[in-house]
Scaffold this motif. Sequence first.
Motif, PDB file in Angstrom:
ATOM      1  N   ASP A 429       8.671  12.178   0.583  1.00  0.00           N
ATOM      2  CA  ASP A 429       7.999  11.105   1.336  1.00  0.00           C
ATOM      3  C   ASP A 429       7.284  11.669   2.561  1.00  0.00           C
ATOM      4  O   ASP A 429       6.166  11.243   2.888  1.00  0.00           O
ATOM      5  CB  ASP A 429       9.022  10.058   1.771  1.00  0.00           C
ATOM      6  CG  ASP A 429       9.526   9.223   0.601  1.00  0.00           C
ATOM      7  OD1 ASP A 429       9.020   9.416  -0.522  1.00  0.00           O
ATOM      8  OD2 ASP A 429      10.436   8.399   0.809  1.00  0.00           O
ATOM      9  N   ALA A 430       7.918  12.634   3.226  1.00  0.00           N
ATOM     10  CA  ALA A 430       7.284  13.245   4.400  1.00  0.00           C
ATOM     11  C   ALA A 430       6.028  14.005   4.000  1.00  0.00           C
ATOM     12  O   ALA A 430       5.008  13.963   4.704  1.00  0.00           O
ATOM     13  CB  ALA A 430       8.273  14.178   5.096  1.00  0.00           C
ATOM     14  N   GLU A 431       6.065  14.695   2.854  1.00  0.00           N
ATOM     15  CA  GLU A 431       4.877  15.424   2.399  1.00  0.00           C
ATOM     16  C   GLU A 431       3.761  14.466   1.994  1.00  0.00           C
ATOM     17  O   GLU A 431       2.570  14.772   2.169  1.00  0.00           O
ATOM     18  CB  GLU A 431       5.263  16.338   1.235  1.00  0.00           C
ATOM     19  CG  GLU A 431       6.149  17.508   1.653  1.00  0.00           C
ATOM     20  CD  GLU A 431       6.537  18.395   0.483  1.00  0.00           C
ATOM     21  OE1 GLU A 431       5.836  18.367  -0.540  1.00  0.00           O
ATOM     22  OE2 GLU A 431       7.552  19.114   0.592  1.00  0.00           O
ATOM     23  N   ILE A 432       4.128  13.318   1.454  1.00  0.00           N
ATOM     24  CA  ILE A 432       3.108  12.306   1.134  1.00  0.00           C
ATOM     25  C   ILE A 432       2.456  11.790   2.409  1.00  0.00           C
ATOM     26  O   ILE A 432       1.220  11.648   2.494  1.00  0.00           O
ATOM     27  CB  ILE A 432       3.736  11.157   0.320  1.00  0.00           C
ATOM     28  CG1 ILE A 432       3.990  11.607  -1.115  1.00  0.00           C
ATOM     29  CG2 ILE A 432       2.847   9.912   0.344  1.00  0.00           C
ATOM     30  CD1 ILE A 432       4.650  10.564  -1.984  1.00  0.00           C
ATOM     31  N   ASP A 433       3.267  11.514   3.437  1.00  0.00           N
ATOM     32  CA  ASP A 433       2.700  11.074   4.714  1.00  0.00           C
ATOM     33  C   ASP A 433       1.771  12.129   5.293  1.00  0.00           C
ATOM     34  O   ASP A 433       0.695  11.810   5.827  1.00  0.00           O
ATOM     35  CB  ASP A 433       3.834  10.774   5.700  1.00  0.00           C
ATOM     36  CG  ASP A 433       4.624   9.535   5.312  1.00  0.00           C
ATOM     37  OD1 ASP A 433       4.081   8.703   4.560  1.00  0.00           O
ATOM     38  OD2 ASP A 433       5.778   9.397   5.760  1.00  0.00           O
ATOM     39  N   PRO A 481       5.830  11.116  -8.457  1.00  0.00           N
ATOM     40  CA  PRO A 481       6.998  10.856  -9.316  1.00  0.00           C
ATOM     41  C   PRO A 481       8.340  11.094  -8.636  1.00  0.00           C
ATOM     42  O   PRO A 481       9.340  10.477  -9.021  1.00  0.00           O
ATOM     43  CB  PRO A 481       6.794  11.834 -10.483  1.00  0.00           C
ATOM     44  CG  PRO A 481       5.333  12.082 -10.515  1.00  0.00           C
ATOM     45  CD  PRO A 481       4.900  12.064  -9.086  1.00  0.00           C
ATOM     46  N   ALA A 482       8.402  11.974  -7.626  1.00  0.00           N
ATOM     47  CA  ALA A 482       9.674  12.279  -6.967  1.00  0.00           C
ATOM     48  C   ALA A 482       9.859  11.502  -5.670  1.00  0.00           C
ATOM     49  O   ALA A 482      10.858  11.696  -4.969  1.00  0.00           O
ATOM     50  CB  ALA A 482       9.770  13.787  -6.678  1.00  0.00           C
ATOM     51  N   ALA A 483       8.923  10.628  -5.337  1.00  0.00           N
ATOM     52  CA  ALA A 483       8.965   9.906  -4.058  1.00  0.00           C
ATOM     53  C   ALA A 483       9.675   8.567  -4.214  1.00  0.00           C
ATOM     54  O   ALA A 483       9.962   8.108  -5.324  1.00  0.00           O
ATOM     55  CB  ALA A 483       7.551   9.702  -3.536  1.00  0.00           C
ATOM     56  N   SER A 484       9.955   7.942  -3.077  1.00  0.00           N
ATOM     57  CA  SER A 484      10.511   6.592  -3.078  1.00  0.00           C
ATOM     58  C   SER A 484       9.447   5.615  -3.578  1.00  0.00           C
ATOM     59  O   SER A 484       8.250   5.921  -3.540  1.00  0.00           O
ATOM     60  CB  SER A 484      10.960   6.209  -1.679  1.00  0.00           C
ATOM     61  OG  SER A 484       9.841   6.151  -0.797  1.00  0.00           O
ATOM     62  N   PRO A 485       9.848   4.434  -4.049  1.00  0.00           N
ATOM     63  CA  PRO A 485       8.854   3.490  -4.590  1.00  0.00           C
ATOM     64  C   PRO A 485       7.737   3.153  -3.609  1.00  0.00           C
ATOM     65  O   PRO A 485       6.561   3.088  -3.991  1.00  0.00           O
ATOM     66  CB  PRO A 485       9.689   2.261  -4.936  1.00  0.00           C
ATOM     67  CG  PRO A 485      11.057   2.805  -5.205  1.00  0.00           C
ATOM     68  CD  PRO A 485      11.225   3.947  -4.257  1.00  0.00           C
ATOM     69  N   ALA A 486       8.070   2.935  -2.333  1.00  0.00           N
ATOM     70  CA  ALA A 486       7.045   2.565  -1.348  1.00  0.00           C
ATOM     71  C   ALA A 486       6.060   3.718  -1.129  1.00  0.00           C
ATOM     72  O   ALA A 486       4.836   3.520  -1.110  1.00  0.00           O
ATOM     73  CB  ALA A 486       7.705   2.168  -0.027  1.00  0.00           C
ATOM     74  N   ALA A 487       6.589   4.947  -0.960  1.00  0.00           N
ATOM     75  CA  ALA A 487       5.718   6.106  -0.744  1.00  0.00           C
ATOM     76  C   ALA A 487       4.880   6.388  -1.982  1.00  0.00           C
ATOM     77  O   ALA A 487       3.697   6.742  -1.875  1.00  0.00           O
ATOM     78  CB  ALA A 487       6.554   7.327  -0.367  1.00  0.00           C
ATOM     79  N   ALA A 488       5.490   6.238  -3.162  1.00  0.00           N
ATOM     80  CA  ALA A 488       4.741   6.465  -4.400  1.00  0.00           C
ATOM     81  C   ALA A 488       3.598   5.469  -4.545  1.00  0.00           C
ATOM     82  O   ALA A 488       2.494   5.825  -5.000  1.00  0.00           O
ATOM     83  CB  ALA A 488       5.685   6.378  -5.595  1.00  0.00           C
TER      84      ALA A 488
END
Length: 591
Positions: A429-433, A481-488
Amino acid sequence: METFELILFLLTAVIASSILDKFLPPLSLPLVQIALGAALALAVPTQLEWGIDPELLLILFIAPLHFNESRHVDSGALWKNRWGIASLSVGLVFAIVAACGATLHALLPVVPLAAACALGGAMGSTDAVAVTALTHDRRFGRRREALLKGEALFNDVTGTVVFQCCLTILATGSFSLLHAGEEFALDLFGGFFGGLVMGLLAWGLLQVLRRTGLDNPTLHVMLELLLPFVIYLAAKSLHIGAVIAVVASGLMLSLLPQRHTAATARTKLQAQSVWTTLEFVLNGIIFVVLGMQLPRLLEPAAEGSLGDPATLLGVVVVLTLVLEGVRFLWLLAMDVRAAIARGDGVRSCFAREALRGTLAMALAGAKGGITLSLMLTLTASAALSAAGRATLVSIASGMIVLTLVLADFAVPALTPSKRSAKRTRDRVDAEIDLTLGVIASIEADAHLTGAVKDAAVDAVDEPATVIVMHRYADMLEDLAPAASPAAAARARAEVARVRGLYDQLDGIARRAARWDESEGDIEGEESPAAPSLSDQFHQMRETHDAVEDVQAQALVRELQLIKAMVADDSIDAAHAKDLRNDVYIQQLVLD
């Protein structure tokens, strides 16, 4: 010509083992290479079917691999755990010698006690290649990982000296504690301090070449590749520990100051690429060669010429269990002592998770190249009969295979994967942000980067911006695919938006080719002028330059965002270091 054919044969086997490894996921690559080597030895006759020179095995494979490993090991962690490493490198080796020697002599009284202890000395040396492969993929913990790597680097001296002393006792029937102590001190301390001096001289040579302007990436890499062989041969000529000298020189080079410039960074990147390839090749060859030796070494036992094969197999199993049991008890005692020193309760060492970690660490001490090379020197010893030498070598070969099998199957079941530990939802999630922030900064900076004339996309200033945004959108797609639903959901929405912009770039190509499609089709409408070939190439060159400009600026923004996320406690220091290293590598290769 036969030697050249053998080299090509071994390289082909290493490549084939890497391909087979993809189809045999339960097996680690070393075991696949050993099995392939054994199969090839049975199917294709080569020079290696008559054996390999043990000294050649050490200098060609062990020396460069130990040198490279010592240059990249965490020297601070080694120093912090120095007494634990000394305990494993000296005390545990003597415990293994005593336990395995006494057990083998009790099971097979025809084997002299000195010869049985010699086998124990050879078994005291863990295989640094196998340990590195295990610690690279499994999460043991910082302390245990440092202990395992330190043990693999330094316990070779103790095992070798004990092995040689046992052979001396076997040949002469006498033993001098003073002589053995002198030999041990000369090998360990002489090799260590001699290696430090040679490492310092090597560092001085590299500095002189750099200051005189003679240094370049190719010359630097060639000198690095040559150093372990020169140091090993120099140590042998001085009659000090050659392997420990190579390790010490690598540690010295890692500790001495290095200049940090763009030129040295490119040299380091090139050196790492070469060493990574060489390490893969040498690791593969040593295990393939080990597999090719096994049929020859185990054949007498399988044929029954050394006695009942079932009895010998039972001896191998019992000795392996004794070996692993001694390691486990020794490591458990070290854990208890560390818990007392920290002020923790002793009972914490006997918790289920703690015992699993201790057992995994015990099984991770697999045997390999150095053990085999020591046992092969028995063929030159006149103190044992041919049958006695064959028996010991066959038992040692069986123990090597069994310890590797235990490490391959048991350790992954007892310890988590580093990859899975790093891929937690919080980290993803942090990498997505972070990636979303980079994409936003790229779009905001579009007016500051190099523009491509007459090639604008409506939503942004120029297509290079969209191209770089699309690269980061691909990263988001991999993370989702490996993130939380909100982050995905946020990642997939941004991917869809960026790809919509990216699809608009097709309009540029369509407008460039419209003159050919519309010429004469629309009555009364003037056809667009056909762009020349040089104009098209110029347009492509401008786009390429602008993409690099945008990518360079995006990497700078990424570093700034990582720093901000550390300050906000969004990511920890270790995660930030991994992310920054990825950015630095991209900056180095960006032209």
